[in-house]
Design an enzyme around this catalytic site. Structure first.
Site, PDB file in Angstrom:
ATOM      1  N   THR A  34      23.295 -25.500 -17.892  1.00  0.00           N
ATOM      2  CA  THR A  34      22.429 -24.657 -17.709  1.00  0.00           C
ATOM      3  C   THR A  34      22.790 -24.004 -16.505  1.00  0.00           C
ATOM      4  OG1 THR A  34      21.512 -26.326 -15.983  1.00  0.00           O
ATOM      5  CG2 THR A  34      20.807 -26.769 -18.403  1.00  0.00           C
ATOM      6  N   THR A 132      15.931 -40.284  -7.873  1.00  0.00           N
ATOM      7  CA  THR A 132      15.470 -39.779  -6.461  1.00  0.00           C
ATOM      8  C   THR A 132      14.612 -40.334  -5.934  1.00  0.00           C
ATOM      9  OG1 THR A 132      14.683 -37.912  -5.630  1.00  0.00           O
ATOM     10  CG2 THR A 132      13.926 -38.144  -8.082  1.00  0.00           C
ATOM     11  N   ASP A 133      14.564 -40.625  -4.589  1.00  0.00           N
ATOM     12  CA  ASP A 133      13.553 -41.189  -3.649  1.00  0.00           C
ATOM     13  C   ASP A 133      12.190 -40.511  -4.001  1.00  0.00           C
ATOM     14  OD1 ASP A 133      14.261 -38.863  -2.534  1.00  0.00           O
ATOM     15  OD2 ASP A 133      14.341 -39.793  -0.480  1.00  0.00           O
ATOM     16  N   GLU A 134      12.085 -39.084  -4.514  1.00  0.00           N
ATOM     17  CA  GLU A 134      10.830 -38.348  -4.635  1.00  0.00           C
ATOM     18  C   GLU A 134       9.930 -39.159  -5.606  1.00  0.00           C
ATOM     19  OE1 GLU A 134      11.597 -34.017  -4.741  1.00  0.00           O
ATOM     20  OE2 GLU A 134      13.341 -34.264  -3.821  1.00  0.00           O
ATOM     21  N   LYS A 162      11.115 -37.198 -13.096  1.00  0.00           N
ATOM     22  CA  LYS A 162      11.922 -38.307 -12.986  1.00  0.00           C
ATOM     23  C   LYS A 162      11.374 -39.736 -12.782  1.00  0.00           C
ATOM     24  CE  LYS A 162      15.764 -37.814 -11.982  1.00  0.00           C
ATOM     25  NZ  LYS A 162      17.111 -38.090 -12.712  1.00  0.00           N
TER      26      LYS A 162
HETATM   27  P1  NAD Z   1      22.096 -30.317 -10.872  1.00  0.00           P
HETATM   28  O1  NAD Z   1      20.978 -29.625 -11.077  1.00  0.00           O
HETATM   29  O2  NAD Z   1      23.252 -29.690  -9.694  1.00  0.00           O
HETATM   30  O3  NAD Z   1      23.069 -30.883 -12.045  1.00  0.00           O
HETATM   31  C1  NAD Z   1      22.303 -31.160 -13.153  1.00  0.00           C
HETATM   32  C2  NAD Z   1      23.547 -30.839 -14.273  1.00  0.00           C
HETATM   33  O4  NAD Z   1      22.829 -31.460 -15.560  1.00  0.00           O
HETATM   34  C3  NAD Z   1      23.609 -29.567 -14.746  1.00  0.00           C
HETATM   35  O5  NAD Z   1      25.269 -29.379 -14.848  1.00  0.00           O
HETATM   36  C4  NAD Z   1      23.181 -29.010 -15.819  1.00  0.00           C
HETATM   37  O6  NAD Z   1      24.002 -28.140 -16.787  1.00  0.00           O
HETATM   38  C5  NAD Z   1      23.005 -30.467 -16.513  1.00  0.00           C
HETATM   39  N1  NAD Z   1      21.882 -30.596 -17.456  1.00  0.00           N
HETATM   40  C6  NAD Z   1      20.650 -30.283 -17.346  1.00  0.00           C
HETATM   41  N2  NAD Z   1      19.881 -30.451 -18.445  1.00  0.00           N
HETATM   42  C7  NAD Z   1      20.717 -30.917 -19.318  1.00  0.00           C
HETATM   43  C8  NAD Z   1      20.547 -31.574 -20.601  1.00  0.00           C
HETATM   44  N3  NAD Z   1      19.386 -31.276 -21.258  1.00  0.00           N
HETATM   45  N4  NAD Z   1      21.579 -31.971 -21.215  1.00  0.00           N
HETATM   46  C9  NAD Z   1      22.800 -32.010 -20.556  1.00  0.00           C
HETATM   47  N5  NAD Z   1      23.069 -31.506 -19.437  1.00  0.00           N
HETATM   48  C10 NAD Z   1      21.960 -31.169 -18.654  1.00  0.00           C
HETATM   49  O7  NAD Z   1      21.506 -31.710 -10.180  1.00  0.00           O
HETATM   50  P2  NAD Z   1      22.091 -32.685  -9.180  1.00  0.00           P
HETATM   51  O8  NAD Z   1      21.772 -32.318  -7.694  1.00  0.00           O
HETATM   52  O9  NAD Z   1      23.654 -32.872  -9.400  1.00  0.00           O
HETATM   53  O10 NAD Z   1      21.405 -34.060  -9.502  1.00  0.00           O
HETATM   54  C11 NAD Z   1      21.909 -34.870 -10.651  1.00  0.00           C
HETATM   55  C12 NAD Z   1      20.888 -36.201 -10.788  1.00  0.00           C
HETATM   56  O11 NAD Z   1      20.626 -36.611  -9.438  1.00  0.00           O
HETATM   57  C13 NAD Z   1      19.765 -35.549 -11.263  1.00  0.00           C
HETATM   58  O12 NAD Z   1      19.059 -36.585 -12.142  1.00  0.00           O
HETATM   59  C14 NAD Z   1      18.730 -35.625  -9.796  1.00  0.00           C
HETATM   60  O13 NAD Z   1      17.459 -35.928 -10.252  1.00  0.00           O
HETATM   61  C15 NAD Z   1      19.506 -36.828  -9.242  1.00  0.00           C
HETATM   62  N6  NAD Z   1      19.312 -36.837  -7.893  1.00  0.00           N
HETATM   63  C16 NAD Z   1      19.733 -35.656  -7.134  1.00  0.00           C
HETATM   64  C17 NAD Z   1      19.626 -35.513  -5.531  1.00  0.00           C
HETATM   65  C18 NAD Z   1      20.136 -34.220  -4.969  1.00  0.00           C
HETATM   66  O14 NAD Z   1      19.729 -34.316  -3.522  1.00  0.00           O
HETATM   67  N7  NAD Z   1      20.617 -33.442  -5.454  1.00  0.00           N
HETATM   68  C19 NAD Z   1      19.247 -36.585  -5.055  1.00  0.00           C
HETATM   69  C20 NAD Z   1      18.701 -37.619  -5.631  1.00  0.00           C
HETATM   70  C21 NAD Z   1      18.841 -37.745  -6.996  1.00  0.00           C
END
Ligand code: NAD
Length: 353
Positions: A34, A132-134, A162
């Site tokens: 994406t 996530t903590d959210e 989530k």
């Molecule tokens: P990000 O948005 O940077 O990356 C998400 C990735 O998932 C992207 O590479 C996207 O192409 C891919 N993607 C999206 N929809 C998809 C689908 N249907 N099939 C396959 N791939 C798909 O997100 P991030 O910040 O790296 O977060 C990763 C995970 O960690 C998420 O689940 C998020 O909820 C969780 N998280 C993030 C944070 C934060 O601060 N960024 C904190 C806690 C948890």
């Protein structure tokens, strides 16, 4: 062999780089690419046979079944998600589709694969869901940080989607016995972070002489963790976590957003002073607050520390300095992702979807 979903994203990309720096165990990386997916992050693995990239959707059960049967991973780690709260407010549909529907399809494909494994399948296989903590909602100023016992009270379409995915993962353990682990982590920051999120946005806007937008009064509190510390926690939970359990991940670094922005400004004043000699804080601009903006998130990570002996390596002060240094040294990555050159490459390579 492990299968990682969303491995072209911010945390998944950092995870794969760290994993392959520490072990020779190959990784299949399934990512839809994406707007948030960026294979440039994994450029150093271009000729590395240990990283197999597959463009695809976690909602595509047939593709998943094929990948699982072919590569026989010992673990699946699910990072794939729509992850940006602001985008979820303007267009929640994608969030429900990927975070809820996608996780459901992924769980079903994984269940089919796991069911067909030999009788030692509960020790030989694990599914780790990154969350996530959210999901816990918002804290008052005097509340104790979230523990694993807190109720889910999500407030945004992102956190609700989530939370729903976390519930599905939990149910697949209780109903079907799937050996699952869930991690709920605080806000991450560090290298390769897409520049729509607060910390990279502030660094890049500051360097480009643009306003540094602060929502509302800037006193929303977030708990920050350096992304490499999140990756080490996930590895630890994968290795030693107890199936069916959830683990909160955080670094005990609660900061109001305004302090985060001011800290970045002062590091930039030191490392890359403005041409006119004025401080970067002059670029701070207050903007209308996000609807339903949660006031405070904070994580109590003591279960993970106590039961699995995990500790973060960075404090906020050391991690934020490393992050600013990384953005200053990697302007080509930033240019590519912000100029649209990378999206053009994706549609040439894979066709537009
Ligand atoms: P990000 O948005 O940077 O990356 C998400 C990735 O998932 C992207 O590479 C996207 O192409 C891919 N993607 C999206 N929809 C998809 C689908 N249907 N099939 C396959 N791939 C798909 O997100 P991030 O910040 O790296 O977060 C990763 C995970 O960690 C998420 O689940 C998020 O909820 C969780 N998280 C993030 C944070 C934060 O601060 N960024 C904190 C806690 C948890």
């Amino acid at each position: 062999m492990i299968l990682v979903t969303g491995g072209a994203g911010f945390i998944g990309g950092n995870f794969i780089l760290d994993w392959l720096a520490q072990s020779n165990e190959p990784v299949i990386n399934l990512d839809k690419l994406t707007y948030a997916g960026n294979l440039d992050t994994l450029k150093s693995l271009k000729d590395d046979a240990r990283h197999v990239f597959v463009r695809g959707d976690i909602g595509d059960r047939e593709l998943l079944a094929k990948l699982l049967a072919e590569h026989k991973p010992r673990a699946v780690i699910n990072f794939a998600a729509e992850s940006h709260v602001d985008r979820s407010i303007h267009g929640p549909g994608e969030f429900i589709q990927t975070n809820v529907g996608g996780t459901f399809n992924l769980l079903e494909a994984v269940r089919g694969y796991w069911n067909a494994l030999p009788p030692d399948r509960n020790t030989a296989f694990r599914f780790l869901h990154v969350s996530t903590d959210e999901v816990y909602g918002s804290l008052g100023p005097d509340d104790h940080p979230f523990t694993e016992e807190n109720n889910f009270e999500p407030n945004s379409p992102y956190s609700a989607s989530k939370a729903a995915s976390d519930h599905l993962v939990r149910a697949w353990h209780h109903t079907y016995g799937l050996p699952v682990l869930t991690t709920n982590c605080s806000n991450n920051y560090g290298p390769y972070h897409f520049p729509e999120k607060l910390i990279p946005l502030v660094i890049l806007n500051a360097l480009n002489g643009k306003p540094l937008p602060i929502y509302g009064d800037g006193m929303q509190i977030r708990d920050w963790l350096y992304v490499k510390d999140h990756c080490s926690a996930i590895r630890r939970v994968l290795e030693a976590g107890k199936p069916g359990e959830t683990y909160n991940v955080g670094g005990w670094n609660e900061k109001p957003n305004i302090d985060v922005v001011k800290t970045i400004c002062s590091i930039l004043d030191e490392l890359k002073p403005r041409a006119d000699g004025k401080p970067y804080v002059e670029q701070i601009t207050y903007v209308t607050d996000r609807p339903g903006h949660d006031r405070r998130y904070a994580i109590d990570a003591s279960k993970l520390e106590r039961e699995l002996g995990w500790k973060p390596a960075e404090t906020f002060e050391t991690g934020i300095r490393k992050t600013v240094e990384w953005y200053l040294a990697n302007q080509d990555w930033v240019q590519n992702v912000t100029s649209g050159a990378y999206r053009e490459w994706v549609s040439k390579q894979y066709g537009s979807r």
